[in-house]
Every structure is written in structure tokens, then in C-alpha cells.
Design a protein around this motif. Structure first.
Motif, PDB file in Angstrom:
ATOM      1  N   ARG A 105       1.541 -12.689   2.042  1.00  0.00           N
ATOM      2  CA  ARG A 105       1.865 -12.978   0.642  1.00  0.00           C
ATOM      3  C   ARG A 105       1.082 -12.046  -0.262  1.00  0.00           C
ATOM      4  NH1 ARG A 105       5.660 -15.008   2.143  1.00  0.00           N
ATOM      5  NH2 ARG A 105       6.354 -17.153   2.216  1.00  0.00           N
ATOM      6  N   THR A 106       1.095 -10.741   0.002  1.00  0.00           N
ATOM      7  CA  THR A 106       0.329  -9.795  -0.822  1.00  0.00           C
ATOM      8  C   THR A 106       1.165  -8.559  -1.110  1.00  0.00           C
ATOM      9  OG1 THR A 106      -0.610  -8.899   1.235  1.00  0.00           O
ATOM     10  CG2 THR A 106      -2.010 -10.404  -0.031  1.00  0.00           C
ATOM     11  N   LEU A 107       1.149  -8.161  -2.360  1.00  0.00           N
ATOM     12  CA  LEU A 107       1.754  -6.880  -2.706  1.00  0.00           C
ATOM     13  C   LEU A 107       1.004  -5.759  -1.997  1.00  0.00           C
ATOM     14  CD1 LEU A 107       2.250  -7.458  -6.535  1.00  0.00           C
ATOM     15  CD2 LEU A 107       4.052  -7.428  -4.769  1.00  0.00           C
ATOM     16  N   ILE A 108       1.642  -4.611  -1.877  1.00  0.00           N
ATOM     17  CA  ILE A 108       1.020  -3.476  -1.189  1.00  0.00           C
ATOM     18  C   ILE A 108      -0.349  -3.157  -1.806  1.00  0.00           C
ATOM     19  CG2 ILE A 108       1.238  -0.966  -0.847  1.00  0.00           C
ATOM     20  CD1 ILE A 108       4.313  -1.492  -0.484  1.00  0.00           C
ATOM     21  N   LYS A 109      -0.419  -3.202  -3.137  1.00  0.00           N
ATOM     22  CA  LYS A 109      -1.678  -2.825  -3.801  1.00  0.00           C
ATOM     23  C   LYS A 109      -2.819  -3.783  -3.482  1.00  0.00           C
ATOM     24  CE  LYS A 109      -0.589  -5.059  -8.263  1.00  0.00           C
ATOM     25  NZ  LYS A 109      -1.574  -6.118  -8.236  1.00  0.00           N
ATOM     26  N   ASP A 110      -2.490  -5.004  -3.076  1.00  0.00           N
ATOM     27  CA  ASP A 110      -3.535  -6.007  -2.781  1.00  0.00           C
ATOM     28  C   ASP A 110      -3.760  -6.201  -1.285  1.00  0.00           C
ATOM     29  OD1 ASP A 110      -3.801  -6.589  -5.531  1.00  0.00           O
ATOM     30  OD2 ASP A 110      -1.992  -7.859  -5.417  1.00  0.00           O
ATOM     31  N   THR A 111      -3.100  -5.430  -0.476  1.00  0.00           N
ATOM     32  CA  THR A 111      -3.185  -5.633   0.979  1.00  0.00           C
ATOM     33  C   THR A 111      -4.399  -4.896   1.550  1.00  0.00           C
ATOM     34  OG1 THR A 111      -0.788  -5.892   1.126  1.00  0.00           O
ATOM     35  CG2 THR A 111      -1.954  -5.379   3.172  1.00  0.00           C
ATOM     36  N   THR A 112      -5.379  -5.680   1.992  1.00  0.00           N
ATOM     37  CA  THR A 112      -6.616  -5.105   2.551  1.00  0.00           C
ATOM     38  C   THR A 112      -6.395  -4.751   4.026  1.00  0.00           C
ATOM     39  OG1 THR A 112      -7.352  -7.279   3.256  1.00  0.00           O
ATOM     40  CG2 THR A 112      -8.011  -6.574   1.042  1.00  0.00           C
ATOM     41  N   GLU A 113      -7.350  -4.008   4.566  1.00  0.00           N
ATOM     42  CA  GLU A 113      -7.269  -3.680   6.001  1.00  0.00           C
ATOM     43  C   GLU A 113      -7.367  -4.937   6.857  1.00  0.00           C
ATOM     44  OE1 GLU A 113      -9.170  -0.387   7.949  1.00  0.00           O
ATOM     45  OE2 GLU A 113      -9.348   0.697   6.051  1.00  0.00           O
ATOM     46  N   ASP A 114      -8.141  -5.930   6.382  1.00  0.00           N
ATOM     47  CA  ASP A 114      -8.254  -7.173   7.162  1.00  0.00           C
ATOM     48  C   ASP A 114      -6.910  -7.890   7.244  1.00  0.00           C
ATOM     49  OD1 ASP A 114     -10.884  -6.781   7.697  1.00  0.00           O
ATOM     50  OD2 ASP A 114     -11.652  -8.211   6.207  1.00  0.00           O
ATOM     51  N   ILE A 115      -6.220  -7.968   6.097  1.00  0.00           N
ATOM     52  CA  ILE A 115      -4.892  -8.609   6.098  1.00  0.00           C
ATOM     53  C   ILE A 115      -3.956  -7.818   7.009  1.00  0.00           C
ATOM     54  CG2 ILE A 115      -2.853  -9.086   4.665  1.00  0.00           C
ATOM     55  CD1 ILE A 115      -4.801  -9.647   2.321  1.00  0.00           C
ATOM     56  N   PHE A 116      -3.975  -6.509   6.863  1.00  0.00           N
ATOM     57  CA  PHE A 116      -3.115  -5.634   7.666  1.00  0.00           C
ATOM     58  C   PHE A 116      -3.370  -5.858   9.165  1.00  0.00           C
ATOM     59  CE2 PHE A 116      -1.965  -1.744   9.794  1.00  0.00           C
ATOM     60  CZ  PHE A 116      -0.868  -1.241   9.117  1.00  0.00           C
ATOM     61  N   ASP A 117      -4.664  -5.828   9.548  1.00  0.00           N
ATOM     62  CA  ASP A 117      -5.003  -5.935  10.973  1.00  0.00           C
ATOM     63  C   ASP A 117      -4.618  -7.301  11.538  1.00  0.00           C
ATOM     64  OD1 ASP A 117      -5.969  -3.369  10.977  1.00  0.00           O
ATOM     65  OD2 ASP A 117      -8.084  -3.939  10.830  1.00  0.00           O
ATOM     66  N   PHE A 156      11.622  -7.406   0.310  1.00  0.00           N
ATOM     67  CA  PHE A 156      11.176  -8.242  -0.809  1.00  0.00           C
ATOM     68  C   PHE A 156       9.750  -7.822  -1.159  1.00  0.00           C
ATOM     69  CE2 PHE A 156      14.381 -11.584   0.058  1.00  0.00           C
ATOM     70  CZ  PHE A 156      14.668 -11.967  -1.236  1.00  0.00           C
ATOM     71  N   PRO A 157       9.347  -7.898  -2.409  1.00  0.00           N
ATOM     72  CA  PRO A 157       7.940  -7.600  -2.719  1.00  0.00           C
ATOM     73  C   PRO A 157       7.016  -8.626  -2.064  1.00  0.00           C
ATOM     74  CG  PRO A 157       9.274  -7.717  -4.714  1.00  0.00           C
ATOM     75  CD  PRO A 157      10.126  -8.237  -3.606  1.00  0.00           C
ATOM     76  N   GLY A 158       5.871  -8.157  -1.576  1.00  0.00           N
ATOM     77  CA  GLY A 158       4.849  -9.064  -1.056  1.00  0.00           C
ATOM     78  C   GLY A 158       4.839  -9.231   0.444  1.00  0.00           C
ATOM     79  N   VAL A 159       5.762  -8.588   1.135  1.00  0.00           N
ATOM     80  CA  VAL A 159       5.821  -8.774   2.594  1.00  0.00           C
ATOM     81  C   VAL A 159       6.004  -7.436   3.322  1.00  0.00           C
ATOM     82  CG1 VAL A 159       6.586 -11.179   2.614  1.00  0.00           C
ATOM     83  CG2 VAL A 159       8.290  -9.378   2.382  1.00  0.00           C
ATOM     84  N   ALA A 160       5.454  -6.372   2.766  1.00  0.00           N
ATOM     85  CA  ALA A 160       5.719  -5.029   3.311  1.00  0.00           C
ATOM     86  C   ALA A 160       5.281  -4.885   4.761  1.00  0.00           C
ATOM     87  CB  ALA A 160       5.000  -3.980   2.451  1.00  0.00           C
ATOM     88  N   VAL A 161       4.039  -5.300   5.046  1.00  0.00           N
ATOM     89  CA  VAL A 161       3.523  -5.119   6.414  1.00  0.00           C
ATOM     90  C   VAL A 161       4.281  -6.044   7.365  1.00  0.00           C
ATOM     91  CG1 VAL A 161       1.462  -5.199   7.868  1.00  0.00           C
ATOM     92  CG2 VAL A 161       1.281  -4.488   5.470  1.00  0.00           C
ATOM     93  N   TYR A 162       4.457  -7.288   6.928  1.00  0.00           N
ATOM     94  CA  TYR A 162       5.182  -8.276   7.749  1.00  0.00           C
ATOM     95  C   TYR A 162       6.583  -7.760   8.105  1.00  0.00           C
ATOM     96  CZ  TYR A 162       7.748 -12.592   8.806  1.00  0.00           C
ATOM     97  OH  TYR A 162       8.536 -13.537   9.399  1.00  0.00           O
TER      98      TYR A 162
END
Ligand code: NAP
Length: 255
Positions: A105-117, A156-162
Motif C-alpha cells: 500500500r505504498t506509492l513508488i516514492k514512499d517504497t523503502t528497500e525494506d518494503i521492497f525486500d 493501479f497506484p500504490g502497488v507497483a512492486v506487488y
């Protein structure tokens, strides 16, 4: 017509304590398939699912698994072998459903490496290495189903990595189908649309739900059983020539 007394099949379903995985487990059991279901935190809910199956003439066992912890997969695989031997007197099972997953539930600009990993480890790396570890235990001619998402197809915005990881999982589906074709193991992905579960904190407010419904040909959000019943129906020789496919279960979202 001769009705064969077939050996009962066994499905291992990850994330079977709640939502879509629970529905897959219950629908599979209704179709006469025995179940090993996994949970991460919710042992009580997983045991309720297993007890429901066991009390209604089926057979189910619940095991703990954190699909982001690849280091635990060798022990988990050994545990599955023990359960198969003890409960079924078998050394293999027939169907693997990679369903467990977490939301973003994070836009690309708010996506940290921890969320990504965490997303990569749970939704992609875990799927790859768990399948790699378990596939020697899947019977020749068995099937793997990877639960993907409509978000692999549209953005959709907010789910780029997912969304990107679900697209990657669909890619893996084809590669596993290719490399394990010699054992006649079929590998397909099922991509749910918007389904009303607790995923990512739930379905959102009414206006969001109305928006999704208005973009869906069948005019509503899905419920877990819309997906669970379909996946369970795939766990059968009736789907014997369906392989390396992506099948969307979304009521016709964004068509
Ligand atoms: N709901 C939707 O709109 C939707 C749409 C498209 C695709 N999907 C996909 O469908 C699958 C199931 O989603 P859902 O809606 O049923 O979600 P859910 O209701 O949140 O259930 C998630 C399930 O995954 C398990 N899980 C979560 N983190 C885990 C981890 N690190 N290791 C192992 N298991 C873990 C949970 O176990 P515990 O209960 O023990 O925590 C639970 O059984 C996911 O792959 C999701 O990406 C969902």
C-alpha cells in the motif's frame, strides 16, 4: 460405465488459514482432495479449517510456514515428508498451490528497500525456492498453481512492486512448466481480480468498491469462494491439457 476407485489426491495449499487459501482448501476437500494447508501467524484459524475438513469426512493437516524465510524450507520439506508418511503412508503429494502472499500500500516514492525486500521475499523468492524444494515430493503428472493477480496485467497506484512481482510469478509459471514437462507436471497461474478478503487491510471504502464494481463486467467485487471454487476445479485430471497458462478470475475487470 465403470466408476474407478481412485486414490485420493493430496493438495498442499500455502496461506490456507484465511481468505482465498482457506476457500481453496475447503473447496478442494469438498471435491474429495486431502489437504496440507499452511499458515504463518494464525494457527487457530488454520486449525479451524483443518478441523472443518476432518469433521466432514475429509483429511487435512495444518503446518506453520513463513514463505519469506527460505532458510526454513528444508526443514519444512522434511516436515511435509513426515506428515505424508504418517498420515497418508505416501512419499509424495499431487498438487501445490502457491497462494500465500502479502499486499503493498505504498506509492513508488514512499517504497523503502525494506518494503521492497519483504514483498520480494514473500511473494516471489519464497514461491521460487519453496517450489524448488517441494517439487521432488510432487507426483509425476501433478500440478502447481501460482496465485497471481489482475495487477500483473493492469496498473493501479500504490502497488507497483506487488504487481510487478505477480507478473514475474506468471513468468516463472511458464519456466517451471518448461523444465518439469518431462515429469508431466503442469504449472498454471490463476489471477484473481478484486476479492473481498482481509488482504492489505480489506476491500476499502464504499466508493472504492463501487469504482471497482463499475469497472467489472459482472458488476461486483469477487468473494473468496469465486476463486477457491475455480482453483479447486482445476485440481483434477479434467484440466489435464491446460499448462503454462494464466487464467484470470475477475468477473471481467478492465476488459
Ligand atoms: N484479495 C484480493 O483482492 C487478491 C487479488 C489478487 C490476488 N490476490 C492474491 O491471493 C493470495 C491470497 O490473498 P488473500 O486475499 O486470501 O489474502 P489474506 O486474506 O490476507 O490471506 C493471506 C494468507 O497468506 C498467509 N500469509 C501471509 N503472509 C505470509 C507469509 N509471510 N508466509 C506464509 N503465509 C503468509 C496468511 O497466513 P496467516 O493467516 O497465518 O497470517 C493467510 O493465510 C495472495 O497471493 C494475493 O496476492 C488477492
Amino acid at each position: 460405465m465403470e466408476i474407478e476407485n481412485k486414490k485420493r489426491k493430496i493438495a498442499l495449499i500455502t496461506g490456507g488459514s484465511r481468505g482465498i487459501g482457506k476457500s481453496i482448501a475447503l473447496n478442494a476437500a469438498e471435491r474429495g482432495i486431502d489437504v496440507i494447508l499452511t499458515y504463518n501467524n494464525n494457527s487457530d484459524q488454520a486449525n479451524v479449517v483443518a478441523n472443518t475438513i476432518n469433521n466432514n469426512g475429509g483429511k487435512a493437516v495444518a503446518l506453520q510456514l513463513d514463505s519469506s524465510k527460505t532458510a526454513s524450507f528444508s526443514n519444512f520439506t522434511a516436515q511435509v515428508s513426515q506428515v505424508l508418511a504418517k498420515e497418508w503412508n505416501r512419499d509424495n503429494f499431487d498438487y501445490l498451490v502457491n497462494n500465500a502472499g502479502i499486499a503493498q500500500r505504498t506509492l513508488i516514492k514512499d517504497t523503502t528497500e525494506d518494503i521492497f525486500d519483504e514483498l520480494v521475499n514473500t511473494n516471489f523468492k519464497g514461491v521460487f525456492f519453496l517450489t524448488q524444494k517441494l517439487i521432488p515430493l510432487i507426483s509425476d503428472g501433478g500440478q502447481i498453481i501460482n496465485i497471481s493477480s489482475g495487477l500483473a496485467r493492469f496498473a493501479f497506484p500504490g502497488v507497483a512492486v506487488y504487481g510487478a512481482l505477480k507478473a514475474a510469478t506468471e513468468g516463472l509459471t511458464r519456466y517451471f512448466a518448461k523444465e518439469y514437462a518431462e515429469r508431466k507436471i503442469r504449472v498454471n497461474s490463476v489471477a484473481p481480480g478484486a476479492i473481498d478478503t482481509e488482504f492489505g487491510g480489506g476491500k476499502g471504502d464504499e466508493s472504492h468498491c463501487n469504482q471497482i464494481a463499475s469497472m467489472t463486467a459482472l458488476g461486483r467485487l469477487g468473494v473468496a469462494d469465486d476463486v477457491g471454487a475455480f482453483v479447486a476445479s482445476l485440481l483434477s485430471d479434467d484440466s489435464r491439457f491446460v499448462n503454462a497458462q494464466r487464467i484470470e478470475v475477475s468477473g471481467g475487470l478492465f476488459i
